[in-house]
Design a protein around this motif. Structure first.
Motif, PDB file in Angstrom:
ATOM      1  N   ASP A   1       0.861  -1.186   0.000  1.00 32.66           N
ATOM      2  CA  ASP A   1       0.000   0.000   0.000  1.00 32.66           C
ATOM      3  C   ASP A   1       0.896   1.234   0.000  1.00 32.66           C
ATOM      4  O   ASP A   1       1.471   1.596   1.028  1.00 32.66           O
ATOM      5  CB  ASP A   1      -0.889  -0.073   1.250  1.00 32.66           C
ATOM      6  CG  ASP A   1      -1.606   1.231   1.586  1.00 32.66           C
ATOM      7  OD1 ASP A   1      -1.682   2.119   0.723  1.00 32.66           O
ATOM      8  OD2 ASP A   1      -2.098   1.328   2.734  1.00 32.66           O
TER       9      ASP A   1
ATOM     10  N   TRP B   1     -10.961  -7.088  -5.409  1.00 27.51           N
ATOM     11  CA  TRP B   1     -11.180  -7.589  -4.058  1.00 27.51           C
ATOM     12  C   TRP B   1     -12.477  -8.396  -4.052  1.00 27.51           C
ATOM     13  O   TRP B   1     -13.282  -8.286  -4.980  1.00 27.51           O
ATOM     14  CB  TRP B   1     -11.229  -6.430  -3.054  1.00 27.51           C
ATOM     15  CG  TRP B   1      -9.908  -5.712  -2.927  1.00 27.51           C
ATOM     16  CD1 TRP B   1      -9.617  -4.468  -3.400  1.00 27.51           C
ATOM     17  CD2 TRP B   1      -8.707  -6.201  -2.304  1.00 27.51           C
ATOM     18  NE1 TRP B   1      -8.302  -4.145  -3.105  1.00 27.51           N
ATOM     19  CE2 TRP B   1      -7.724  -5.196  -2.431  1.00 27.51           C
ATOM     20  CE3 TRP B   1      -8.354  -7.387  -1.642  1.00 27.51           C
ATOM     21  CZ2 TRP B   1      -6.427  -5.324  -1.939  1.00 27.51           C
ATOM     22  CZ3 TRP B   1      -7.062  -7.525  -1.152  1.00 27.51           C
ATOM     23  CH2 TRP B   1      -6.111  -6.507  -1.288  1.00 27.51           C
TER      24      TRP B   1
ATOM     25  N   TRP C   1     -10.310 -11.578   1.133  1.00 28.04           N
ATOM     26  CA  TRP C   1      -9.552 -10.924   2.217  1.00 28.04           C
ATOM     27  C   TRP C   1     -10.283 -10.886   3.550  1.00 28.04           C
ATOM     28  O   TRP C   1      -9.653 -10.820   4.602  1.00 28.04           O
ATOM     29  CB  TRP C   1      -9.132  -9.515   1.794  1.00 28.04           C
ATOM     30  CG  TRP C   1     -10.243  -8.529   1.583  1.00 28.04           C
ATOM     31  CD1 TRP C   1     -11.001  -8.382   0.451  1.00 28.04           C
ATOM     32  CD2 TRP C   1     -10.722  -7.540   2.498  1.00 28.04           C
ATOM     33  NE1 TRP C   1     -11.916  -7.368   0.609  1.00 28.04           N
ATOM     34  CE2 TRP C   1     -11.766  -6.830   1.871  1.00 28.04           C
ATOM     35  CE3 TRP C   1     -10.364  -7.168   3.800  1.00 28.04           C
ATOM     36  CZ2 TRP C   1     -12.462  -5.788   2.476  1.00 28.04           C
ATOM     37  CZ3 TRP C   1     -11.053  -6.121   4.405  1.00 28.04           C
ATOM     38  CH2 TRP C   1     -12.084  -5.444   3.756  1.00 28.04           C
TER      39      TRP C   1
ATOM     40  N   SER D   1      -6.097 -14.083   0.467  1.00 32.26           N
ATOM     41  CA  SER D   1      -5.416 -13.113   1.336  1.00 32.26           C
ATOM     42  C   SER D   1      -6.207 -12.961   2.627  1.00 32.26           C
ATOM     43  O   SER D   1      -6.566 -11.846   3.010  1.00 32.26           O
ATOM     44  CB  SER D   1      -5.305 -11.756   0.635  1.00 32.26           C
ATOM     45  OG  SER D   1      -4.477 -11.845  -0.484  1.00 32.26           O
TER      46      SER D   1
ATOM     47  N   SER E   1      -7.325 -12.014   5.928  1.00 34.33           N
ATOM     48  CA  SER E   1      -6.655 -10.998   6.742  1.00 34.33           C
ATOM     49  C   SER E   1      -6.051 -11.587   8.014  1.00 34.33           C
ATOM     50  O   SER E   1      -4.972 -11.185   8.431  1.00 34.33           O
ATOM     51  CB  SER E   1      -7.630  -9.867   7.064  1.00 34.33           C
ATOM     52  OG  SER E   1      -8.813 -10.403   7.624  1.00 34.33           O
TER      53      SER E   1
ATOM     54  N   TYR F   1      -2.476 -10.518   6.613  1.00 31.59           N
ATOM     55  CA  TYR F   1      -2.419  -9.052   6.718  1.00 31.59           C
ATOM     56  C   TYR F   1      -1.301  -8.702   7.693  1.00 31.59           C
ATOM     57  O   TYR F   1      -1.432  -8.853   8.898  1.00 31.59           O
ATOM     58  CB  TYR F   1      -3.767  -8.478   7.177  1.00 31.59           C
ATOM     59  CG  TYR F   1      -4.684  -8.149   6.024  1.00 31.59           C
ATOM     60  CD1 TYR F   1      -4.623  -8.903   4.853  1.00 31.59           C
ATOM     61  CD2 TYR F   1      -5.571  -7.094   6.085  1.00 31.59           C
ATOM     62  CE1 TYR F   1      -5.445  -8.601   3.780  1.00 31.59           C
ATOM     63  CE2 TYR F   1      -6.404  -6.794   5.013  1.00 31.59           C
ATOM     64  CZ  TYR F   1      -6.332  -7.546   3.867  1.00 31.59           C
ATOM     65  OH  TYR F   1      -7.146  -7.257   2.806  1.00 31.59           O
TER      66      TYR F   1
ATOM     67  N   ASP G   1      -0.228  -6.056   8.645  1.00 28.00           N
ATOM     68  CA  ASP G   1      -0.406  -4.875   9.502  1.00 28.00           C
ATOM     69  C   ASP G   1      -1.089  -5.232  10.824  1.00 28.00           C
ATOM     70  O   ASP G   1      -1.545  -4.347  11.537  1.00 28.00           O
ATOM     71  CB  ASP G   1      -1.172  -3.760   8.771  1.00 28.00           C
ATOM     72  CG  ASP G   1      -2.547  -4.188   8.275  1.00 28.00           C
ATOM     73  OD1 ASP G   1      -2.762  -5.405   8.082  1.00 28.00           O
ATOM     74  OD2 ASP G   1      -3.405  -3.309   8.079  1.00 28.00           O
ATOM     75  N   HIS G   2      -1.132  -6.506  11.167  1.00 30.21           N
ATOM     76  CA  HIS G   2      -1.521  -6.884  12.529  1.00 30.21           C
ATOM     77  C   HIS G   2      -0.380  -6.520  13.484  1.00 30.21           C
ATOM     78  O   HIS G   2       0.786  -6.674  13.133  1.00 30.21           O
ATOM     79  CB  HIS G   2      -1.737  -8.398  12.625  1.00 30.21           C
ATOM     80  CG  HIS G   2      -3.100  -8.842  12.210  1.00 30.21           C
ATOM     81  ND1 HIS G   2      -3.508  -8.891  10.901  1.00 30.21           N
ATOM     82  CD2 HIS G   2      -4.164  -9.263  12.950  1.00 30.21           C
ATOM     83  CE1 HIS G   2      -4.751  -9.327  10.850  1.00 30.21           C
ATOM     84  NE2 HIS G   2      -5.181  -9.562  12.075  1.00 30.21           N
TER      85      HIS G   2
ATOM     86  N   TYR H   1      -7.310  -4.500  14.769  1.00 28.82           N
ATOM     87  CA  TYR H   1      -7.158  -5.963  14.726  1.00 28.82           C
ATOM     88  C   TYR H   1      -6.683  -6.481  16.064  1.00 28.82           C
ATOM     89  O   TYR H   1      -5.919  -5.807  16.751  1.00 28.82           O
ATOM     90  CB  TYR H   1      -6.123  -6.379  13.681  1.00 28.82           C
ATOM     91  CG  TYR H   1      -6.484  -6.050  12.263  1.00 28.82           C
ATOM     92  CD1 TYR H   1      -7.726  -6.388  11.741  1.00 28.82           C
ATOM     93  CD2 TYR H   1      -5.570  -5.421  11.438  1.00 28.82           C
ATOM     94  CE1 TYR H   1      -8.043  -6.084  10.435  1.00 28.82           C
ATOM     95  CE2 TYR H   1      -5.874  -5.116  10.123  1.00 28.82           C
ATOM     96  CZ  TYR H   1      -7.122  -5.446   9.632  1.00 28.82           C
ATOM     97  OH  TYR H   1      -7.428  -5.161   8.337  1.00 28.82           O
TER      98      TYR H   1
ATOM     99  N   ALA I   1      -0.507  -9.038   2.396  1.00 31.02           N
ATOM    100  CA  ALA I   1      -0.821  -7.623   2.180  1.00 31.02           C
ATOM    101  C   ALA I   1      -0.249  -6.807   3.328  1.00 31.02           C
ATOM    102  O   ALA I   1      -0.314  -7.214   4.484  1.00 31.02           O
ATOM    103  CB  ALA I   1      -2.324  -7.414   2.106  1.00 31.02           C
TER     104      ALA I   1
ATOM    105  N   TRP J   1      -0.741  -3.034   4.672  1.00 32.13           N
ATOM    106  CA  TRP J   1      -1.448  -1.744   4.622  1.00 32.13           C
ATOM    107  C   TRP J   1      -0.696  -0.780   5.516  1.00 32.13           C
ATOM    108  O   TRP J   1      -0.193  -1.157   6.573  1.00 32.13           O
ATOM    109  CB  TRP J   1      -2.891  -1.923   5.100  1.00 32.13           C
ATOM    110  CG  TRP J   1      -3.643  -2.896   4.258  1.00 32.13           C
ATOM    111  CD1 TRP J   1      -3.866  -4.215   4.521  1.00 32.13           C
ATOM    112  CD2 TRP J   1      -4.243  -2.639   2.992  1.00 32.13           C
ATOM    113  NE1 TRP J   1      -4.576  -4.791   3.502  1.00 32.13           N
ATOM    114  CE2 TRP J   1      -4.829  -3.845   2.548  1.00 32.13           C
ATOM    115  CE3 TRP J   1      -4.358  -1.507   2.172  1.00 32.13           C
ATOM    116  CZ2 TRP J   1      -5.507  -3.956   1.329  1.00 32.13           C
ATOM    117  CZ3 TRP J   1      -5.035  -1.617   0.970  1.00 32.13           C
ATOM    118  CH2 TRP J   1      -5.598  -2.832   0.557  1.00 32.13           C
TER     119      TRP J   1
END
Ligand code: TNX
Length: 554
Positions: A169, A354, A371, A423, A425, A429, A431-432, A455, A488, A490
């Motif tokens: 991102d 998505w 996602w 994907s 999350s 993901y 960004d956890h 999250y 991913a 973010w």
């Protein structure tokens, strides 16, 4: 092969001397992703200034190999067209191996890498590099010449999925060309091959579009929590396409439409916004706006943007976003996606969207990205809802409806013959926030700051322990319908490249392993040992990775 006694005795001496200087630790326990088959053998091979490279054709990949050898050894090898008796590194093709598959054999006389295709040779090289000392991931050339001795080993390997992606991102935080190059390097080191470039979102439009210069000039410089703005010129974009291609990575550019388009509206306020709420909403990451399929200006814009992007990106796919168009009436959403999909096809590309795009009239050849899949371990998510101000009721109701629909998306897409990229999350993901403490207390502040507060925190083990083929029963026949997996990242909480590094590693390595390795080769207890052995490589690369206390970092 005949062996020359002179060469043998020389080699014996060389080995004795150099193994002491350059013993490679861990007997290959440092390989990530884990290869399909790995067997150690007796003996060692030493790379000396006399070693030659025998490329498959002309200079194919030999230069790339030499760049790495030079960092460790301080010298480059000559390339020769014909295989000598001994002391060579040969890069071959064929041998009934599949795409991207390879064999690597390090023997006392030579190193042979054989790839099913050029990608296979490339991945054989990546494995070879992981067997080398950490300098191979460094930035500079060794200052004095030093031969390198490697333990004999035989590897037979190939990917589980053809699609092994990582998304970045660059809208929430802009990363310049140099940073993206490093991101691509890290992908290729872990045998990831699809770079999903999230180029636009509410916080910034990051790709120059010649017909709409204000997109990048205004939409790329929005006030953004004090972060630097920016965008890629089309020239830079092409450079990165080429850089990726040299690393066997295909770029999948995303323009996120019809929602997440605050940057578009900032640059072109006369486009009609199809979302109107009574309350002015301010939820981080949520701007609530959408291009209107019934606004001819907005649709001409969509057409022009996709045409320019399609001309720039040589890959087969364009990602059109389509996520979280909250507040956009269903009918307008479906018509927008249908129209945009046609534009993508007309430009000779296939559509990725998505998972919400499964609700439109998609079909064979399209790809949806699944996602919405959180792992809620406790009840605190419902507590959070209680804290939301009353005036957001309208929006929260729409959100709830949206989330209720979401579990049906993968099955819906599959019923329309689309393929699925996984994907989820809860597993990919990055960004956890990290749950377990760092083994290094100087990382505490970073750990506190980085990752989405919304999250639940997850340990790196929790995010590694899954099997893409079985985790979600809504994908009934994954063997048939799953194209692959994608991590991913973010960047709402990320302010610069060091922050990004911190959330990427070590978890990206784990996702890469899930995408590449056979399921029976991916067990946490064994994986964490290999993970710990990455430390010297990552330190040498000056990469700011999270030193999870669950891992014994070497
Ligand atoms: C959801 S994932 C989003 C992004 C956010 C992300 C934060 C997706 C398609 N949309 O806009 O950045 O969550 O993890």
């Amino acid at each position: 092969m005949k062996s020359n006694p002179m060469i043998n005795s020389f080699r014996f001496l060389a080995i004795l001397t150099f193994v002491i200087l350059h013993a490679v630790p861990g007997h290959g326990q440092q390989l990530i992703p884990q290869p399909s088959e790995l067997a150690y053998a007796e003996g060692r091979f030493t790379i000396t200034p006399e070693t030659v490279i025998v490329p498959h054709e002309s200079d194919d990949l030999a230069g790339y190999l030499n760049d790495h050898i030079e960092r460790v050894c301080g010298f480059r090898l000559r390339t020769v067209p014909h295989t000598p008796e001994t002391n060579y590194i040969s890069l071959r093709r064929g041998g009934h191996l599949g795409n991207e598959a390879y064999t690597l054999s390090i023997e006392p006389e030579h190193i042979i890498i054989r790839g099913g295709d050029r990608g296979g040779v490339f991945y054989g090289l990546q494995t070879l590099f992981q067997l080398m000392p950490p300098e191979v991931y460094g930035q500079s050339v060794a200052s004095a010449p030093q031969p390198l001795t490697l333990d004999a080993v035989s590897v037979k390997d190939g990917p589980r999925y053809a699609y092994r992606g990582a998304m970045l991102d660059v809208s929430r935080t802009f990363f310049d060309k140099q940073a993206v190059m490093q991101y691509l390097d890290w992908m290729s080191r872990h045998k990831l091959n699809k770079f999903h470039w999230h180029l636009t979102d509410d916080n910034g439009w990051r790709i120059e579009i010649k017909k709409y210069p204000e997109l990048a000039e205004i939409g790329g410089q929005l006030p953004n929590n004090g972060r630097k703005g920016g965008y890629y010129t089309q020239e830079e974009f092409k450079d990165l396409v080429n850089y990726a291609k040299e690393r066997f990575i295909t770029i999948i550019p995303e323009v996120d439409i019809p929602g997440h388009t605050a940057a578009v509206f900032a640059a072109y306020p006369d486009f009609k916004n199809a979302v109107k709420f009574k309350t002015k909403v301010n939820i981080p990451g949520q701007a609530f706006n959408a291009l209107d399929v019934d606004d001819p200006k907005a649709m001409q814009f969509t057409e022009d943007v996709i045409a320019e992007l399609a001309a720039l990106a040589p890959g087969n796919y364009i990602h059109i976003g389509g996520d979280e168009a909250i507040g956009l009436p269903h009918d307008k959403f479906v018509r927008f996606i249908n129209k945009t999909r046609e534009i993508v096809l007309k430009n000779g590309k296939k559509m990725v969207g998505w998972q919400e795009t499964a609700r439109a009239d998609i079909s064979e050849g399209d790809v949806i990205q699944h996602w919405i899949y959180l792992k809620q371990k406790s009840e605190n998510s419902s507590k959070k809802k209680d804290n939301i101000p009353a005036e957001y009721k309208e929006i929260m109701a729409l959100f709830a409806e949206f989330m209720k629909e979401a579990p049906k998306d993968p099955g819906l897409g599959i019923s329309k013959k689309a393929k699925v990229i996984l994907s989820p999350s809860g597993y990919v993901y990055l960004d956890h926030k990290y749950l377990e403490p760092s083994a290094d207390s100087t990382q505490n502040a970073e750990q506190e700051r980085l990752g989405m507060a919304a999250y639940e925190k997850q340990t790196i083990q929790e995010m590694y322990d899954w099997d893409p083929m079985t985790f979600n029963p809504t994908v009934e026949n994954p063997q048939k319908d799953v194209a692959g997996i994608e991590a991913a990242i973010w960047c709402e909480t990320i302010t610069n490249f060091r922050d990004l590094q911190f959330l990427l590693m070590p978890r990206l390595a784990g996702v890469a392993e899930k995408g590449w390795s056979k399921v029976e080769n991916t067990h946490w207890d064994e994986y964490k040992v290999r993970l710990g052995a990455q430390a010297p490589l990552w330190e040498k690369a000056d990469w700011n990775y999270f030193k999870s206390s669950l891992v014994d970092w070497k």
